[in-house]
Design a protein around this motif. Sequence first.
Motif, mmCIF file in Angstrom:
data_model
loop_
_atom_site.group_PDB
_atom_site.id
_atom_site.type_symbol
_atom_site.label_atom_id
_atom_site.label_comp_id
_atom_site.label_asym_id
_atom_site.label_seq_id
_atom_site.Cartn_x
_atom_site.Cartn_y
_atom_site.Cartn_z
ATOM 1 N N LYS A 198 -7.077 3.807 1.698
ATOM 2 C CA LYS A 198 -5.998 4.159 0.774
ATOM 3 C C LYS A 198 -5.971 3.194 -0.398
ATOM 4 O O LYS A 198 -6.076 1.999 -0.222
ATOM 5 C CB LYS A 198 -4.663 4.127 1.523
ATOM 6 N N LEU A 199 -5.803 3.727 -1.589
ATOM 7 C CA LEU A 199 -5.842 2.900 -2.782
ATOM 8 C C LEU A 199 -4.452 2.447 -3.200
ATOM 9 O O LEU A 199 -4.007 2.689 -4.305
ATOM 10 C CB LEU A 199 -6.502 3.675 -3.927
ATOM 11 N N CYS A 200 -3.732 1.824 -2.303
ATOM 12 C CA CYS A 200 -2.435 1.296 -2.676
ATOM 13 C C CYS A 200 -2.184 -0.005 -1.920
ATOM 14 O O CYS A 200 -2.737 -0.242 -0.865
ATOM 15 C CB CYS A 200 -1.328 2.301 -2.401
ATOM 16 N N ASP A 201 -1.395 -0.821 -2.523
ATOM 17 C CA ASP A 201 -0.971 -2.053 -1.884
ATOM 18 C C ASP A 201 0.484 -1.867 -1.501
ATOM 19 O O ASP A 201 1.246 -1.250 -2.237
ATOM 20 C CB ASP A 201 -1.109 -3.237 -2.847
ATOM 21 N N ALA A 202 0.857 -2.383 -0.366
ATOM 22 C CA ALA A 202 2.220 -2.205 0.095
ATOM 23 C C ALA A 202 2.744 -3.488 0.716
ATOM 24 O O ALA A 202 1.992 -4.218 1.358
ATOM 25 C CB ALA A 202 2.285 -1.072 1.119
ATOM 26 N N ILE A 203 4.005 -3.729 0.512
ATOM 27 C CA ILE A 203 4.675 -4.864 1.121
ATOM 28 C C ILE A 203 5.837 -4.293 1.927
ATOM 29 O O ILE A 203 6.686 -3.595 1.381
ATOM 30 C CB ILE A 203 5.199 -5.848 0.057
ATOM 31 N N HIS A 204 5.829 -4.565 3.222
ATOM 32 C CA HIS A 204 6.884 -4.094 4.113
ATOM 33 C C HIS A 204 7.659 -5.306 4.612
ATOM 34 O O HIS A 204 7.060 -6.263 5.090
ATOM 35 C CB HIS A 204 6.293 -3.357 5.322
ATOM 36 N N ILE A 205 8.967 -5.231 4.506
ATOM 37 C CA ILE A 205 9.807 -6.311 5.016
ATOM 38 C C ILE A 205 10.697 -5.722 6.096
ATOM 39 O O ILE A 205 11.446 -4.778 5.859
ATOM 40 C CB ILE A 205 10.658 -6.942 3.894
ATOM 41 N N LEU A 206 10.578 -6.286 7.298
ATOM 42 C CA LEU A 206 11.365 -5.834 8.441
ATOM 43 C C LEU A 206 12.434 -6.864 8.750
ATOM 44 O O LEU A 206 12.147 -8.063 8.779
ATOM 45 C CB LEU A 206 10.475 -5.693 9.681
ATOM 46 N N ASP A 207 13.618 -6.421 9.031
ATOM 47 C CA ASP A 207 14.653 -7.336 9.507
ATOM 48 C C ASP A 207 14.303 -7.741 10.936
ATOM 49 O O ASP A 207 13.838 -6.921 11.727
ATOM 50 C CB ASP A 207 16.016 -6.646 9.475
ATOM 51 N N GLU A 208 14.491 -9.005 11.266
ATOM 52 C CA GLU A 208 14.143 -9.488 12.604
ATOM 53 C C GLU A 208 14.812 -8.673 13.703
ATOM 54 O O GLU A 208 14.255 -8.493 14.793
ATOM 55 C CB GLU A 208 14.521 -10.969 12.749
#
Length: 156
Positions: free
Chosen positions: A34-44
């Motif tokens: 996939k040609l995308c960058d992603a940043i995922h932030i999960l709450d603890e």
Amino acid sequence: MTVTLESDPSISPRIQFGTELRKFRLSAGFSQRKLCDAIHILDESVLHRPIAGSEVMKGQFEHLLHIGENPRISLQVLPYSACSVVGLMGGFVVADMPKGAPPAAYIESQSTEDRVSERSDEVKGLALRYDVIRVDALPRSESLSMIKKTMRRWTT
């Protein structure tokens, strides 16, 4: 999270955004191709909330760790120690659109339908909220260590 989507002129941008986002969330976006960058932030808290039995939880953690190994995806945990409440109103995605189109946001809601916004002021506000959350999130390596440690707790 930032996602760049390809455009199809025959489909409404709002419909296309929602469709592409759903496909991405269902793991197509987690592929090395996939040609995308992603940043995922999960709450603890999501690491500690039981949603099913230990086998299902183990599978969920393994999936998170698999995603976290992808160099094009950053998986970070917002720890309890951050005392952050900025993201508690619900999940959202800010996406860079292709071909110079302005960014858009996908906003999840518990009281109304989820929606897509292209309103500049709303997208900018969500981007600022995202920046505030990310500043308090653990770095990638510490986040993956926390996920591994929590997975052991669920599987022993």
